[in-house]
Design a protein around this motif. Structure first.
Motif, PDB file in Angstrom:
ATOM      1  N   LYS A 156      -8.882   0.583 -31.593  1.00  0.00           N
ATOM      2  CA  LYS A 156      -7.818  -0.183 -32.846  1.00  0.00           C
ATOM      3  C   LYS A 156      -8.227  -0.509 -33.717  1.00  0.00           C
ATOM      4  CE  LYS A 156      -5.978  -0.056 -28.457  1.00  0.00           C
ATOM      5  NZ  LYS A 156      -4.316   0.228 -28.323  1.00  0.00           N
ATOM      6  N   ASN A 157      -6.950  -1.168 -34.774  1.00  0.00           N
ATOM      7  CA  ASN A 157      -6.853  -1.433 -35.299  1.00  0.00           C
ATOM      8  C   ASN A 157      -7.530  -3.565 -35.181  1.00  0.00           C
ATOM      9  OD1 ASN A 157      -5.563  -3.702 -37.979  1.00  0.00           O
ATOM     10  ND2 ASN A 157      -4.633  -2.626 -38.340  1.00  0.00           N
ATOM     11  N   GLY A 204      -3.157  -4.604 -34.261  1.00  0.00           N
ATOM     12  CA  GLY A 204      -1.107  -3.394 -34.691  1.00  0.00           C
ATOM     13  C   GLY A 204      -1.823  -2.458 -33.887  1.00  0.00           C
ATOM     14  N   GLN A 240      -4.123   4.145 -34.862  1.00  0.00           N
ATOM     15  CA  GLN A 240      -4.305   5.114 -35.904  1.00  0.00           C
ATOM     16  C   GLN A 240      -2.631   5.409 -36.205  1.00  0.00           C
ATOM     17  OE1 GLN A 240      -5.160   4.127 -39.111  1.00  0.00           O
ATOM     18  NE2 GLN A 240      -6.647   2.892 -38.732  1.00  0.00           N
ATOM     19  N   GLN A 278      -0.355   4.919 -33.893  1.00  0.00           N
ATOM     20  CA  GLN A 278       1.218   3.894 -34.389  1.00  0.00           C
ATOM     21  C   GLN A 278       1.193   3.855 -35.511  1.00  0.00           C
ATOM     22  OE1 GLN A 278      -0.875   1.884 -30.301  1.00  0.00           O
ATOM     23  NE2 GLN A 278       1.230   0.596 -30.265  1.00  0.00           N
ATOM     24  N   LEU A 279       0.222   3.582 -35.727  1.00  0.00           N
ATOM     25  CA  LEU A 279       0.535   2.764 -37.182  1.00  0.00           C
ATOM     26  C   LEU A 279       1.269   3.650 -37.953  1.00  0.00           C
ATOM     27  CD1 LEU A 279      -2.974   1.078 -37.764  1.00  0.00           C
ATOM     28  CD2 LEU A 279      -0.248  -0.273 -37.434  1.00  0.00           C
ATOM     29  N   ARG A 280       0.080   4.715 -37.976  1.00  0.00           N
ATOM     30  CA  ARG A 280       1.211   6.438 -39.115  1.00  0.00           C
ATOM     31  C   ARG A 280       2.465   6.375 -38.463  1.00  0.00           C
ATOM     32  NH1 ARG A 280      -3.338   9.274 -38.145  1.00  0.00           N
ATOM     33  NH2 ARG A 280      -2.181  10.600 -36.923  1.00  0.00           N
ATOM     34  N   GLY A 330       5.025   4.268 -36.918  1.00  0.00           N
ATOM     35  CA  GLY A 330       5.400   3.521 -37.206  1.00  0.00           C
ATOM     36  C   GLY A 330       5.562   3.357 -39.278  1.00  0.00           C
ATOM     37  N   GLU A 331       4.973   3.999 -39.845  1.00  0.00           N
ATOM     38  CA  GLU A 331       5.248   4.001 -41.450  1.00  0.00           C
ATOM     39  C   GLU A 331       6.065   5.200 -41.630  1.00  0.00           C
ATOM     40  OE1 GLU A 331       5.016   2.302 -44.592  1.00  0.00           O
ATOM     41  OE2 GLU A 331       4.648   1.531 -43.437  1.00  0.00           O
ATOM     42  N   GLU A 338       8.801  -3.251 -41.942  1.00  0.00           N
ATOM     43  CA  GLU A 338       7.554  -2.951 -40.728  1.00  0.00           C
ATOM     44  C   GLU A 338       8.437  -2.334 -39.297  1.00  0.00           C
ATOM     45  OE1 GLU A 338       3.877  -5.565 -38.320  1.00  0.00           O
ATOM     46  OE2 GLU A 338       5.253  -6.320 -39.185  1.00  0.00           O
ATOM     47  N   LYS A 386       6.956  -1.452 -35.809  1.00  0.00           N
ATOM     48  CA  LYS A 386       6.045  -0.852 -34.482  1.00  0.00           C
ATOM     49  C   LYS A 386       6.237  -0.669 -33.244  1.00  0.00           C
ATOM     50  CE  LYS A 386       4.098  -6.077 -35.337  1.00  0.00           C
ATOM     51  NZ  LYS A 386       3.788  -7.298 -34.609  1.00  0.00           N
TER      52      LYS A 386
END
Length: 137
Positions: free
Chosen positions: A7-8, A12, A15, A17-19, A21-22, A51, A53
């Protein structure tokens, strides 16, 4: 092989999910920048995508958008929602995922919040509190 979900610290998501999402953010920004969506309500608007999510299962992408200058935000959101199916297909072609995520659009209100804080910082009471005190010397 065990799966690890890190978890971030900012909450957020993982990792992954963040990758993802980006990656979705970049794909959608490119689609919007090139004018691939033919809708009269989007013409003449420059839309930023600050952003995206992703849900933990990567099946839902919440896309935060803001038209340049913040003008016609409701009109832009309505137009994006009308073209959601097309946009989802375009994102699916550009992003290599098992499932094309459902997408939903939200206005990014962080700009408004930042402006509100700026105004607070400029008020006379805050300026007085921030001014160096000559009595402390």
């Amino acid at each position: 092989m065990p799966r690890h979900h890190h978890k971030n610290s900012a909450g957020g998501g993982s990792q992954r999910q963040l990758r993802v999402g980006e990656t979705v953010r970049h794909a959608l920004a490119e689609i919007l920048a090139h004018g691939n969506v033919h809708d009269p309500d989007l013409e003449g608007h420059i839309i930023t995508v600050p952003e995206v999510k992703m849900s933990p299962d990567l099946k839902l992408a919440t896309i935060y958008v803001m038209p340049l200058g913040g003008h016609d935000a409701d009109v832009v959101i309505a137009a994006l929602n009308r073209n959601k199916r097309f946009l989802r297909g375009e994102v699916a072609h550009r992003v290599n995922l098992k499932f094309a995520p459902e997408i939903r659009f939200r206005i990014d209100d962080r700009f408004d919040e930042a402006e509100r804080i700026e105004k607070l910082l400029r008020t006379p009471a805050v300026q007085r509190d921030l001014a160096p005190d000559s009595d402390d010397e």
